[in-house]
Design a protein around this motif. Structure first.
Motif, PDB file in Angstrom:
ATOM      1  N   PRO A 127       0.821  -1.227   0.000  1.00 22.93           N
ATOM      2  CA  PRO A 127       0.000   0.000   0.000  1.00 22.93           C
ATOM      3  C   PRO A 127       0.845   1.263   0.000  1.00 22.93           C
ATOM      4  N   GLN A 128       1.911   1.268   0.790  1.00 23.12           N
ATOM      5  CA  GLN A 128       2.778   2.440   0.833  1.00 23.12           C
ATOM      6  C   GLN A 128       3.539   2.604  -0.486  1.00 23.12           C
ATOM      7  N   LEU A 129       3.979   1.492  -1.073  1.00 23.13           N
ATOM      8  CA  LEU A 129       4.670   1.572  -2.359  1.00 23.13           C
ATOM      9  C   LEU A 129       3.732   2.061  -3.458  1.00 23.13           C
ATOM     10  N   ASP A 130       2.477   1.601  -3.426  1.00 25.37           N
ATOM     11  CA  ASP A 130       1.496   2.082  -4.404  1.00 25.37           C
ATOM     12  C   ASP A 130       1.324   3.594  -4.312  1.00 25.37           C
ATOM     13  N   ALA A 131       1.180   4.083  -3.086  1.00 22.83           N
ATOM     14  CA  ALA A 131       0.995   5.528  -2.897  1.00 22.83           C
ATOM     15  C   ALA A 131       2.206   6.312  -3.388  1.00 22.83           C
ATOM     16  N   LEU A 132       3.393   5.718  -3.231  1.00 23.06           N
ATOM     17  CA  LEU A 132       4.618   6.387  -3.653  1.00 23.06           C
ATOM     18  C   LEU A 132       4.795   6.354  -5.171  1.00 23.06           C
ATOM     19  N   VAL A 133       4.539   5.205  -5.774  1.00 25.54           N
ATOM     20  CA  VAL A 133       4.808   5.028  -7.198  1.00 25.54           C
ATOM     21  C   VAL A 133       3.655   5.530  -8.062  1.00 25.54           C
ATOM     22  N   TYR A 134       2.411   5.318  -7.610  1.00 22.05           N
ATOM     23  CA  TYR A 134       1.247   5.639  -8.429  1.00 22.05           C
ATOM     24  C   TYR A 134       0.396   6.751  -7.818  1.00 22.05           C
ATOM     25  N   GLY A 135       1.029   7.667  -7.108  1.00 26.55           N
ATOM     26  CA  GLY A 135       0.275   8.748  -6.477  1.00 26.55           C
ATOM     27  C   GLY A 135      -0.522   9.562  -7.476  1.00 26.55           C
ATOM     28  N   THR A 136       0.027   9.794  -8.647  1.00 25.40           N
ATOM     29  CA  THR A 136      -0.680  10.592  -9.671  1.00 25.40           C
ATOM     30  C   THR A 136      -1.940   9.895 -10.129  1.00 25.40           C
ATOM     31  N   GLU A 137      -1.854   8.581 -10.333  1.00 26.48           N
ATOM     32  CA  GLU A 137      -3.022   7.847 -10.812  1.00 26.48           C
ATOM     33  C   GLU A 137      -4.070   7.625  -9.719  1.00 26.48           C
ATOM     34  N   LEU A 138      -3.640   7.430  -8.487  1.00 24.50           N
ATOM     35  CA  LEU A 138      -4.562   6.987  -7.443  1.00 24.50           C
ATOM     36  C   LEU A 138      -5.168   8.105  -6.619  1.00 24.50           C
ATOM     37  N   ARG A 139      -4.515   9.243  -6.508  1.00 24.18           N
ATOM     38  CA  ARG A 139      -4.960  10.290  -5.603  1.00 24.18           C
ATOM     39  C   ARG A 139      -5.517  11.491  -6.348  1.00 24.18           C
ATOM     40  N   ALA A 140      -6.527  12.089  -5.751  1.00 34.62           N
ATOM     41  CA  ALA A 140      -7.146  13.314  -6.279  1.00 34.62           C
ATOM     42  C   ALA A 140      -7.376  14.269  -5.113  1.00 34.62           C
ATOM     43  N   GLU A 141      -7.226  15.554  -5.350  1.00 33.56           N
ATOM     44  CA  GLU A 141      -7.372  16.565  -4.300  1.00 33.56           C
ATOM     45  C   GLU A 141      -8.760  17.187  -4.366  1.00 33.56           C
ATOM     46  N   PRO A 142      -9.593  16.958  -3.325  1.00 38.58           N
ATOM     47  CA  PRO A 142     -10.958  17.527  -3.370  1.00 38.58           C
ATOM     48  C   PRO A 142     -10.959  19.053  -3.422  1.00 38.58           C
ATOM     49  N   ALA A 143     -10.171  19.698  -2.555  1.00 38.83           N
ATOM     50  CA  ALA A 143     -10.087  21.168  -2.524  1.00 38.83           C
ATOM     51  C   ALA A 143     -11.467  21.806  -2.456  1.00 38.83           C
ATOM     52  N   GLY A 144     -12.383  21.190  -1.717  1.00 41.14           N
ATOM     53  CA  GLY A 144     -13.706  21.769  -1.535  1.00 41.14           C
ATOM     54  C   GLY A 144     -14.628  21.629  -2.727  1.00 41.14           C
ATOM     55  N   ARG A 145     -14.231  20.888  -3.756  1.00 40.16           N
ATOM     56  CA  ARG A 145     -15.051  20.754  -4.964  1.00 40.16           C
ATOM     57  C   ARG A 145     -15.974  19.543  -4.872  1.00 40.16           C
ATOM     58  N   SER A 146     -17.063  19.588  -5.597  1.00 36.77           N
ATOM     59  CA  SER A 146     -17.996  18.466  -5.674  1.00 36.77           C
ATOM     60  C   SER A 146     -17.589  17.551  -6.827  1.00 36.77           C
ATOM     61  N   ALA A 147     -17.886  16.257  -6.682  1.00 41.47           N
ATOM     62  CA  ALA A 147     -17.539  15.295  -7.715  1.00 41.47           C
ATOM     63  C   ALA A 147     -18.414  15.474  -8.941  1.00 41.47           C
ATOM     64  N   ARG A 148     -17.850  15.276 -10.105  1.00 37.52           N
ATOM     65  CA  ARG A 148     -18.589  15.324 -11.370  1.00 37.52           C
ATOM     66  C   ARG A 148     -19.468  14.078 -11.483  1.00 37.52           C
ATOM     67  N   PRO A 149     -20.519  14.104 -12.300  1.00 39.43           N
ATOM     68  CA  PRO A 149     -21.325  12.894 -12.526  1.00 39.43           C
ATOM     69  C   PRO A 149     -20.448  11.742 -13.007  1.00 39.43           C
ATOM     70  N   VAL A 150     -20.740  10.545 -12.518  1.00 40.09           N
ATOM     71  CA  VAL A 150     -19.910   9.402 -12.866  1.00 40.09           C
ATOM     72  C   VAL A 150     -19.975   9.104 -14.353  1.00 40.09           C
ATOM     73  N   SER A 151     -21.131   9.320 -14.974  1.00 44.41           N
ATOM     74  CA  SER A 151     -21.249   9.089 -16.414  1.00 44.41           C
ATOM     75  C   SER A 151     -20.297   9.995 -17.190  1.00 44.41           C
ATOM     76  N   GLU A 152     -20.091  11.198 -16.702  1.00 40.82           N
ATOM     77  CA  GLU A 152     -19.149  12.118 -17.341  1.00 40.82           C
ATOM     78  C   GLU A 152     -17.715  11.614 -17.183  1.00 40.82           C
ATOM     79  N   GLN A 153     -17.400  11.047 -16.030  1.00 40.41           N
ATOM     80  CA  GLN A 153     -16.067  10.479 -15.808  1.00 40.41           C
ATOM     81  C   GLN A 153     -15.837   9.259 -16.710  1.00 40.41           C
ATOM     82  N   VAL A 154     -16.865   8.436 -16.879  1.00 39.21           N
ATOM     83  CA  VAL A 154     -16.752   7.271 -17.753  1.00 39.21           C
ATOM     84  C   VAL A 154     -16.541   7.713 -19.197  1.00 39.21           C
TER      85      VAL A 154
END
Length: 495
Positions: A68-95
């Motif tokens: 888990p720690q290696l994943d966070a280190l190596v794939y942080g760009t792919e796995l993590r997103a910063e909310p920054a107070g924003r609401s999530a977009r519709p899932v259909s739009e993400q798909v």
């Protein structure tokens, strides 16, 4: 876990000659040994011959605990997103964004993580086999952050370490090593505990002497044995747990375990997904089930409605949304939170009707199915988060220490006199100890051993191998006697 020297009561006396010689006329009939010598010899052979497999399993398992720690280190760009107070977009739009970035393949399922996690949109393709292409989308911006080839959601790095632990990167053939290790681990552990208890039975302060090494013992076998055995006692519950859970998804024993659950109707319940009353109870659309080639098209835009219905029905937290196998099947929504308390409820949703057509709640699973699921999560280090990882790492390190001390005892027991020098010690008791068991124990024990060998096939095969080695050594010694060469006598079994 490996090699344990005999106690004075367990040592092979004149009545147990290596070749099982007959008792001379007029000699008092020898007394039955009981279980001690048999346990000691089995523990010795298992420790010497199986311990290398346990070492590999412990080392690869130790490496897996930090994924888990290696994943966070190596794939942080792919796995993590910063909310920054924003609401999530519709899932259909993400798909739709993921499909634009990855136009090939069949959409299989969409994994929605918790706060700060990206959305994983998974596509299958025939050339990938069991693997998939996962496209990661920032749920707050709708932007694609990366793409990886995954295995049931595992990143390439975690997949590599998982394969290393399961099969040493050797595929199906390599799975035999881990199954062999798991098949013997519980036997070696319980056998060592029995031998250590026999050594201290009847003594004062027995519990403390079982749990702590005798630091007052002189340097040598006695002190090493104290560290070996007392550490094994501390690790006992964890080692039995690792053995049992490891066997549940092994190749042969795991298949027998699964068949047993099915026979007891104690497996994970199926989730009916058919929208047609004439269809069977399950059309095959599991939470990873995408539509087969040539199936009627399913509109991915319906995923927003599917999620609204599932969330309203109580499926909270991280979930996976599986597409239906065809237009007459329901979508599936599965909770995938393995951390305690786990959330693993499932629902089949009809987006056109806006209803849940079937549910399978973790609370309603059979007890054995619950225990198996929780055990696997704990074995993989996800059930209790970081604490689970630390505990698994401690078990792996402790097992490595126990094995090291076992081999050290084997070396310390070697004959050192000039006329009988050897590189390692001889087996601590003579062969044929099982003949000295009470008759009832043989009558009951042999069928039990055969049943155990059937349930754990690699245990049975390796047990036959141990017997073959023992018989081969006996044959060599008999031949040397026939040729007039006196074999070297074994070293004393004590300190």
């Amino acid at each position: 876990m490996s090699v344990t020297s005999a106690t004075g009561a367990d040592r092979a006396g004149p009545a147990s000659s290596p070749e099982g010689a007959a008792t001379a006329p007029g000699t008092p009939r020898r007394r039955a040994y009981g279980w001690g010598p048999l346990l000691l010899r089995l523990h010795f052979y298992a420790g010497v011959l199986v311990a290398p497999f346990l070492v590999v399993a412990a080392l690869t398992g130790l490496a897996y605990t930090v994924t888990p720690q290696l994943d966070a280190l190596v794939y942080g760009t792919e796995l993590r997103a910063e909310p920054a107070g924003r609401s999530a977009r519709p899932v259909s739009e993400q798909v739709a964004a993921a499909r634009a970035a990855h136009p090939d393949g069949t959409l299989s399922y969409v994994a929605l993580g918790g706060d700060g996690a990206t959305t994983q949109v998974v596509f299958t393709a025939p050339e990938l086999g069991e693997k998939q292409h996962s496209v990661y989308v920032d749920p707050y911006t709708g932007q694609v952050t990366g793409q990886l080839t995954t295995w049931f959601g595992y990143t390439p790095l975690r997949t590599w370490f998982d394969d290393l632990h399961r099969n040493l990167q050797l595929g199906v053939l390599g799975r035999h090593y881990s199954e062999l290790a798991a098949s013997w681990l519980w036997i070696v552990a319980l056998g060592g505990l029995a031998l250590w208890w026999r050594r201290h039975r009847g003594g004062r302060g027995r519990a403390g002497r079982l749990l702590l090494p005798d630091l007052a013992a002189r340097r040598g076998v006695r002190r090493t044995r104290g560290w070996h055995a007392s550490t094994g006692v501390w690790l006992m519950v964890g080692l039995l747990f690792l053995s049992a859970t490891g066997l549940t998804w092994s190749r042969y024993a795991g298949a027998n375990f699964g068949a047993g659950l099915d026979a007891l109707a104690a497996g994970t319940p199926e989730l009916p997904t058919s929208l047609s009353s004439a269809a069977g109870p399950d059309s095959g659309g599991g939470h990873h089930g995408g539509g087969p080639a040539g199936a009627p098209a399913v509109d991915p835009a319906a995923i927003d409605q599917v999620l609204r219905v599932a969330r309203a029905d109580g499926l909270t937290g991280p979930v996976e949304v599986g597409l239906p196998a065809d237009a007459s099947s329901a979508w599936t929504v599965t909770q995938v939170d393995d951390a305690w308390p786990v959330q693993k409820d499932r629902a089949a949703v009809d987006p056109a009707a806006g209803t849940v057509v079937a549910r399978s709640d973790f609370a309603d699973w059979p007890l054995l199915a619950k225990l198996s699921s929780l055990g696997i999560s704990a074995h993989m280090g996800t059930l209790f988060g970081l604490a689970n990882q630390i505990l698994l790492a401690a078990l792996a390190l402790g097992l490595l220490c126990v094995i090291f001390w076992g081999y050290r005892m084997w070396w310390q027991r070697r004959p050192t006199r000039a006329d009988r020098r050897a590189f390692v010690g001889a087996p601590p008791v003579a062969r044929g100890a099982w003949w000295n068991l009470p008759t009832w124990a043989i009558v009951v024990g042999l069928p039990a051993v055969f049943l155990l060998c059937w349930a754990l096939p690699l245990f049975g095969a390796s047990l036959v191998g141990f017997l073959a080695v023992d018989l081969a050594v006996a044959a060599m010694r008999r031949r040397r006697r026939t040729d007039g060469v006196v074999p070297t006598s074994p070293a004393p079994a004590g300190s």
